[in-house]
Design a protein around this motif. Structure first.
Motif, PDB file in Angstrom:
ATOM      1  N   PHE A   1       0.831  -1.200   0.000  1.00  0.00           N
ATOM      2  CA  PHE A   1       0.000   0.000   0.000  1.00  0.00           C
ATOM      3  C   PHE A   1       0.869   1.254   0.000  1.00  0.00           C
ATOM      4  CE2 PHE A   1      -2.861  -3.211   1.632  1.00  0.00           C
ATOM      5  CZ  PHE A   1      -4.065  -2.892   1.016  1.00  0.00           C
ATOM      6  N   ASP A   2       0.316   2.331  -0.535  1.00  0.00           N
ATOM      7  CA  ASP A   2       0.938   3.650  -0.525  1.00  0.00           C
ATOM      8  C   ASP A   2      -0.050   4.649   0.052  1.00  0.00           C
ATOM      9  OD1 ASP A   2       3.209   2.685  -1.846  1.00  0.00           O
ATOM     10  OD2 ASP A   2       2.359   3.109  -3.818  1.00  0.00           O
ATOM     11  N   ILE A   3       0.457   5.751   0.573  1.00  0.00           N
ATOM     12  CA  ILE A   3      -0.407   6.893   0.891  1.00  0.00           C
ATOM     13  C   ILE A   3       0.190   8.121   0.213  1.00  0.00           C
ATOM     14  CG2 ILE A   3      -1.355   5.950   3.014  1.00  0.00           C
ATOM     15  CD1 ILE A   3       0.536   7.705   4.601  1.00  0.00           C
ATOM     16  N   ILE A   4      -0.698   8.903  -0.415  1.00  0.00           N
ATOM     17  CA  ILE A   4      -0.293  10.054  -1.220  1.00  0.00           C
ATOM     18  C   ILE A   4      -1.182  11.233  -0.863  1.00  0.00           C
ATOM     19  CG2 ILE A   4      -0.083  10.964  -3.572  1.00  0.00           C
ATOM     20  CD1 ILE A   4       0.118   7.963  -4.484  1.00  0.00           C
ATOM     21  N   LEU A   5      -0.579  12.403  -0.702  1.00  0.00           N
ATOM     22  CA  LEU A   5      -1.338  13.620  -0.481  1.00  0.00           C
ATOM     23  C   LEU A   5      -1.241  14.475  -1.737  1.00  0.00           C
ATOM     24  CD1 LEU A   5      -2.910  14.567   2.039  1.00  0.00           C
ATOM     25  CD2 LEU A   5      -1.007  16.115   2.527  1.00  0.00           C
ATOM     26  N   TYR A   6      -2.387  14.654  -2.414  1.00  0.00           N
ATOM     27  CA  TYR A   6      -2.443  15.423  -3.659  1.00  0.00           C
ATOM     28  C   TYR A   6      -2.852  16.870  -3.383  1.00  0.00           C
ATOM     29  CZ  TYR A   6      -2.203  11.415  -6.913  1.00  0.00           C
ATOM     30  OH  TYR A   6      -1.807  10.330  -7.657  1.00  0.00           O
TER      31      TYR A   6
ATOM     32  N   ARG B   1       6.304   3.243 -10.226  1.00  0.00           N
ATOM     33  CA  ARG B   1       5.901   3.668  -8.879  1.00  0.00           C
ATOM     34  C   ARG B   1       6.716   4.909  -8.503  1.00  0.00           C
ATOM     35  NH1 ARG B   1       5.678  -0.698  -3.989  1.00  0.00           N
ATOM     36  NH2 ARG B   1       4.133   0.339  -2.639  1.00  0.00           N
ATOM     37  N   VAL B   2       6.241   6.054  -8.941  1.00  0.00           N
ATOM     38  CA  VAL B   2       6.999   7.289  -8.804  1.00  0.00           C
ATOM     39  C   VAL B   2       6.162   8.333  -8.083  1.00  0.00           C
ATOM     40  CG1 VAL B   2       8.335   6.825 -10.896  1.00  0.00           C
ATOM     41  CG2 VAL B   2       6.209   8.151 -11.049  1.00  0.00           C
ATOM     42  N   THR B   3       6.783   9.471  -7.803  1.00  0.00           N
ATOM     43  CA  THR B   3       6.056  10.643  -7.337  1.00  0.00           C
ATOM     44  C   THR B   3       6.150  11.714  -8.420  1.00  0.00           C
ATOM     45  OG1 THR B   3       8.028  11.502  -6.226  1.00  0.00           O
ATOM     46  CG2 THR B   3       6.525  10.150  -4.920  1.00  0.00           C
ATOM     47  N   ASP B   4       5.222  12.645  -8.406  1.00  0.00           N
ATOM     48  CA  ASP B   4       5.259  13.712  -9.405  1.00  0.00           C
ATOM     49  C   ASP B   4       4.909  15.035  -8.752  1.00  0.00           C
ATOM     50  OD1 ASP B   4       2.452  13.865  -9.178  1.00  0.00           O
ATOM     51  OD2 ASP B   4       2.159  12.422 -10.801  1.00  0.00           O
ATOM     52  N   GLU B   5       4.809  16.101  -9.571  1.00  0.00           N
ATOM     53  CA  GLU B   5       4.625  17.443  -9.036  1.00  0.00           C
ATOM     54  C   GLU B   5       3.262  17.655  -8.387  1.00  0.00           C
ATOM     55  OE1 GLU B   5       3.682  17.849 -13.554  1.00  0.00           O
ATOM     56  OE2 GLU B   5       4.852  16.570 -12.189  1.00  0.00           O
ATOM     57  N   TYR B   6       2.301  16.752  -8.631  1.00  0.00           N
ATOM     58  CA  TYR B   6       0.978  16.900  -8.035  1.00  0.00           C
ATOM     59  C   TYR B   6       0.897  16.269  -6.652  1.00  0.00           C
ATOM     60  CZ  TYR B   6      -0.108  18.113 -12.826  1.00  0.00           C
ATOM     61  OH  TYR B   6      -0.118  18.705 -14.058  1.00  0.00           O
ATOM     62  N   MET B   7       1.911  15.489  -6.295  1.00  0.00           N
ATOM     63  CA  MET B   7       1.949  14.830  -4.994  1.00  0.00           C
ATOM     64  C   MET B   7       2.683  15.730  -4.008  1.00  0.00           C
ATOM     65  SD  MET B   7       2.863  10.924  -6.151  1.00  0.00           S
ATOM     66  CE  MET B   7       1.852  10.026  -7.334  1.00  0.00           C
ATOM     67  N   VAL B   8       1.941  16.283  -3.053  1.00  0.00           N
ATOM     68  CA  VAL B   8       2.530  17.187  -2.070  1.00  0.00           C
ATOM     69  C   VAL B   8       3.403  16.408  -1.087  1.00  0.00           C
ATOM     70  CG1 VAL B   8       1.997  18.885  -0.276  1.00  0.00           C
ATOM     71  CG2 VAL B   8       0.524  18.678  -2.273  1.00  0.00           C
ATOM     72  N   LYS B   9       2.896  15.289  -0.627  1.00  0.00           N
ATOM     73  CA  LYS B   9       3.611  14.390   0.286  1.00  0.00           C
ATOM     74  C   LYS B   9       3.244  12.962  -0.093  1.00  0.00           C
ATOM     75  CE  LYS B   9       5.030  17.623   3.327  1.00  0.00           C
ATOM     76  NZ  LYS B   9       6.435  17.858   3.753  1.00  0.00           N
ATOM     77  N   SER B  10       4.111  12.003   0.207  1.00  0.00           N
ATOM     78  CA  SER B  10       3.770  10.610  -0.082  1.00  0.00           C
ATOM     79  C   SER B  10       4.681   9.667   0.687  1.00  0.00           C
ATOM     80  CB  SER B  10       3.894  10.321  -1.587  1.00  0.00           C
ATOM     81  OG  SER B  10       5.247  10.417  -2.005  1.00  0.00           O
TER      82      SER B  10
END
Length: 572
Positions: A472-477, A506-515
């Protein structure tokens, strides 16, 4: 150009609004279309003036009839709203609207000026103004051209109406009507489809006077317009041209047995088929299901629609717009889904809950909802199941909450609604467009730091109950995010298709504030540093099973808790 004040005799107290729309040749010259003629008068008798906007290039190289047909669509759309919203103030429609269209021209060239025009698909779209495609590179016989596609034009108008009278929070982009997609996009497209169908259903004699006579001459007794329709090319017996094609779906058909695609890459595929028994709530992620459900709720159009007492368009409008809701007792601050200060993350699930409050007068008469609940949640429905109808709670656990549900309190005790459960599934190229299933493998919650108070961490702990070990992941958009699909295409073809197979990512991008996207079956995922975020903004917490290229049993079932660093539960 239309610049005309509309008033209605039925509701004399209703404020008039001004239709202010123009169809222009291009966005650089802003030249409007016009037709003119020379008439002579003897000063006594009336002179016969006959102005015609022609539909064939043999009569007019500019095909001015296309521009005036678009303008007629605008007028009928506005007129429908005027006469079907009761005394509601609709002066939000006063905003100027420019429509850009030119025969043989693809407006995507405005958006992608650096690309070769032959590589661009021909399409219409809305982006502050309406851009209606007239074909591609001068060709409108075989390329898509929408100047006579009334449904498409009114659909694009629907996007403008949502923006000026509510809030258009759709991420936009490609969308396919046979898959589960981003719920914001599904809502926006479903609304626009519904609005187009509703206008055409009531105004078909003005839009296409030949429709009912042709249906009748073909011995078709049901002559009502209940279709979603888009065309490509055209057919004309006068010019001996037969290159027209396209697709048409009867939107009053049941969700579990809809029409099928008649052409192109989806030929034979069901038109947004739903399964309320196996996939309850999936309709909120399907634009076709939203289209059908709203249309059936609003009309008595056969056995799949309301048998009686359909929900008025006025109520649909109130739930869509930013205005106070017409409910009793009055509740301060209770507004439609169009109020973006309240609803930053929109979906049909929230819209339907608001509509339910309108129908039941803020839950004063709950039985009033029963016939509508039956229509959208029964076996042959469009699977727009509602949380408040008890459709997603079992044994004290909520296995789904509507997209964007607000977490409003922090409590050391258990949440009053019960616990959280997630039931991830393998990616399915048909249902989810080869990406993490946003109905099953994802939960989405609104985080309002102003409401929740001061805390610095979100800690989500997962406990397996059955099935496959799952990561599982948690992402703050942020508020205007684009969803990361966990796949990427290494190389695209000129038509936009992927040249090779999509690859897991499985990456992060500019829309993900925190993850927290650490790999492995880690029981607790943590996001830190919330106190450094802007408390004036709202954020979307995405609790996601990582499913790319994973095989996950359909029995897989996890419970989870959402807490701060002090062990307080974050609750709706």
């Amino acid at each position: 150009r239309i610049n005309h004040e509309l008033t209605t005799l039925s509701f004399p107290s209703k404020p008039a609004f001004r239709v202010n729309a123009s169809v222009k040749k291009d966005k650089y010259t802003n030249e409007v279309y016009y037709i003119s003629t020379v008439a002579n008068s003897n000063g006594v008798d009336d002179s016969a003036v006959n102005l015609l906007a022609y539909a064939r290039q043999t009569d007019s190289m500019e095909v001015t009839g296309g521009a005036f047909n678009i303008l007629n669509n605008m007028f009928l759309g506005y007129d429908y709203i005027l006469n079907n919203t009761g005394t509601t103030d609709t002066t939000c429609l006063n905003d100027k609207l420019d429509v850009y269209w030119k025969i043989g021209f693809n407006p995507f060239q405005y958006e992608f000026p650096d690309k070769q025009p032959e590589t661009l698909g021909s399409n219409s779209y809305y982006k502050k103004n309406l851009y209606i495609t007239g074909g591609k590179l001068g060709n409108f016989s075989f390329e898509r051209a929408d100047h006579f596609s009334d449904y498409v034009v009114i659909h694009e108008l629907g996007h403008h109406i949502e923006e000026v009278c509510g809030s258009l929070l759709s991420p936009g982009g490609d969308h396919s009507i046979i898959v589960r997609i981003d719920p914001r996009l599904a809502w926006s497209e479903g609304w626009a489809n519904y609005f187009a169908a509703q206008v055409m259903y009531s105004s078909i004699n003005y839009i296409n006077p030949e429709f009912i006579p042709k249906m009748t001459s073909s011995a078709i007794t049901d002559t009502a317009w209940t279709y979603l329709f888009a065309a490509k090319g055209f057919s004309d017996s006068v010019q001996n041209i037969g290159s027209g094609s396209g697709f048409m779906f009867d939107i009053k058909k049941p969700g579990n047995n809809p029409d099928v695609w008649q052409s192109e890459q989806f030929a034979g595929q069901p038109f947004d088929k739903t399964d309320s028994a196996q996939y309850p709530g999936e309709g909120h992620f399907r634009e076709g299901a939203i289209t059908r459900a709203l249309f059936k709720l609003s009309n008595t159009c056969g056995t799949t629609c309301m048998a009686s007492s359909p929900i008025s368009f006025s109520s649909i409008w109130s739930a869509m717009s930013y205005q106070d809701l017409p409910v009793t007792p009055s509740v301060p601050g209770l507004v439609g889904i169009g109020d973006s200060s309240v609803y930053k993350f929109k979906s049909s699930a929230t819209f339907m809950e608001i509509l339910k409050r309108i129908v039941t007068n803020n839950y004063v008469t709950p039985a009033a909802w029963t016939p509508y609940k039956t229509l959208i949640e029964q076996a042959n429905s469009d699977a727009l199941d509602l949380y408040t109808d008890g459709r997603f709670t079992s044994s004290g656990f909520n296995f789904w909450l509507p997209y964007g549900t607000n977490l409003t309190t922090r409590s050391l005790g258990a949440c009053s609604i019960g616990g959280y459960k997630i039931q991830p599934r393998s990616d399915d190229p048909v249902l989810t467009a080869t990406n993490s299933d946003q109905r099953y493998s994802n939960h989405f919650y609104t985080i309002d730091l102003n409401t929740l108070g001061s805390f610095d961490e979100i800690r989500v702990n997962f406990t397996k109950n059955a099935g496959t070990d799952t990561e599982f992941d948690i992402i703050l958009y942020n508020e205007d995010y684009f969803y990361n699909f966990d796949y990427y295409c290494p190389s695209f073809a000129s038509d936009g298709s992927c040249k090779v197979s999509y690859q897991a990512s499985r990456v992060t991008d500019e829309y993900m504030v925190k993850s927290d996207r650490r790999s492995g079956t880690i029981a607790t995922k943590v996001i830190r540093g919330l106190m450094a975020l802007n408390p004036a903004k709202k954020y979307l917490l995405n609790i996601r099973a990582y499913t790319s290229n994973k095989s996950i049993s359909n029995s897989t079932d996890y419970t989870f808790t959402v807490r701060d660093e002090n062990g307080n539960n974050l609750c709706p």
